[in-house]
Design an enzyme around this catalytic site. Sequence first.
Site, mmCIF file in Angstrom:
data_model
loop_
_atom_site.group_PDB
_atom_site.id
_atom_site.type_symbol
_atom_site.label_atom_id
_atom_site.label_comp_id
_atom_site.label_asym_id
_atom_site.label_seq_id
_atom_site.Cartn_x
_atom_site.Cartn_y
_atom_site.Cartn_z
ATOM 1 N N ARG A 178 12.409 4.570 12.893
ATOM 2 C CA ARG A 178 11.140 5.282 12.703
ATOM 3 C C ARG A 178 10.267 5.088 13.936
ATOM 4 N NH1 ARG A 178 9.126 5.284 7.106
ATOM 5 N NH2 ARG A 178 7.689 6.782 8.024
ATOM 6 N N PRO B 12 0.795 -1.223 0.000
ATOM 7 C CA PRO B 12 0.000 0.000 0.000
ATOM 8 C C PRO B 12 0.831 1.278 0.000
ATOM 9 C CG PRO B 12 -0.251 -1.186 2.085
ATOM 10 C CD PRO B 12 0.525 -2.057 1.169
ATOM 11 N N ASN B 13 0.385 2.189 -0.823
ATOM 12 C CA ASN B 13 0.924 3.540 -0.957
ATOM 13 C C ASN B 13 2.284 3.614 -1.636
ATOM 14 O OD1 ASN B 13 -1.298 4.912 0.294
ATOM 15 N ND2 ASN B 13 -0.561 4.088 2.233
ATOM 16 N N GLU C 14 12.505 -9.074 2.324
ATOM 17 C CA GLU C 14 11.698 -7.898 2.667
ATOM 18 C C GLU C 14 12.557 -6.648 2.507
ATOM 19 O OE1 GLU C 14 10.152 -6.128 6.810
ATOM 20 O OE2 GLU C 14 9.399 -8.143 6.394
ATOM 21 N N ASN D 32 8.176 -5.248 -0.600
ATOM 22 C CA ASN D 32 8.054 -4.120 0.308
ATOM 23 C C ASN D 32 6.584 -4.102 0.703
ATOM 24 O OD1 ASN D 32 7.752 -1.685 1.618
ATOM 25 N ND2 ASN D 32 9.193 -0.605 0.285
ATOM 26 N N HIS E 243 12.647 -2.259 2.695
ATOM 27 C CA HIS E 243 12.059 -0.979 3.107
ATOM 28 C C HIS E 243 12.982 0.130 2.638
ATOM 29 C CE1 HIS E 243 9.049 -2.991 5.443
ATOM 30 N NE2 HIS E 243 10.004 -3.797 5.860
ATOM 31 N N TYR F 285 11.109 9.010 1.570
ATOM 32 C CA TYR F 285 11.088 8.017 0.496
ATOM 33 C C TYR F 285 11.768 8.474 -0.793
ATOM 34 C CZ TYR F 285 7.718 5.957 3.653
ATOM 35 O OH TYR F 285 7.114 5.430 4.769
ATOM 36 N N ALA G 203 2.785 -0.694 4.877
ATOM 37 C CA ALA G 203 2.187 -0.746 6.212
ATOM 38 C C ALA G 203 1.781 -2.157 6.631
ATOM 39 C CB ALA G 203 0.981 0.187 6.283
ATOM 40 N N ARG H 215 4.778 10.965 -1.952
ATOM 41 C CA ARG H 215 4.552 10.833 -0.519
ATOM 42 C C ARG H 215 5.855 11.042 0.260
ATOM 43 N NH1 ARG H 215 4.048 5.259 2.583
ATOM 44 N NH2 ARG H 215 3.633 6.057 4.662
#
Length: 145
Positions: free
Chosen positions: A110, A11-12, A101, A76, A103, A24, A79, A19
């Site tokens: 974070r 998502p996103n 995975e 990735n 990121h 990012y 969320a 964003r």
Amino acid sequence: MTKKIMVLNGPNLNMVGIREPGIYGSTSYKDMIEMIRKEAEKRGVEADCRQSNHEGDLLDWMQEAYFQKYEGIVINPGAYTHTSIALADCVKAIAPLPVVEVHISDISKREKFRQVSYEAPYCKAQIAGEGLQGYVHAMDVILGK
């Protein structure tokens, strides 16, 4: 038959470049995917890149990669990293297919809730904080480079 790596974005992530560019980056999603595909080609594999804001799509695609004998999956989860037991269960179910995975940001630095990954314990590796190059690093992990 061409070897394939599935690259999944949750998502996103289609909003990369728009964003929170301070976190990012400013590279567009389209340019990110183009870079991933070029780097995959240099490694003699095809990057099958997909993005969805829907958890079920990601699960279906992971299972598809397993049944179609992909070399591995770079994911990735966005969320869903911090919320999806379903994705964690899928990573376990499709073993021994390697899943890495990724990121873009360093999730360990974070917010506290972003520091938890349900998938990471079942992945071959977790790569965080390398920006978009993390996707390339993940492909290299899958390919044993």
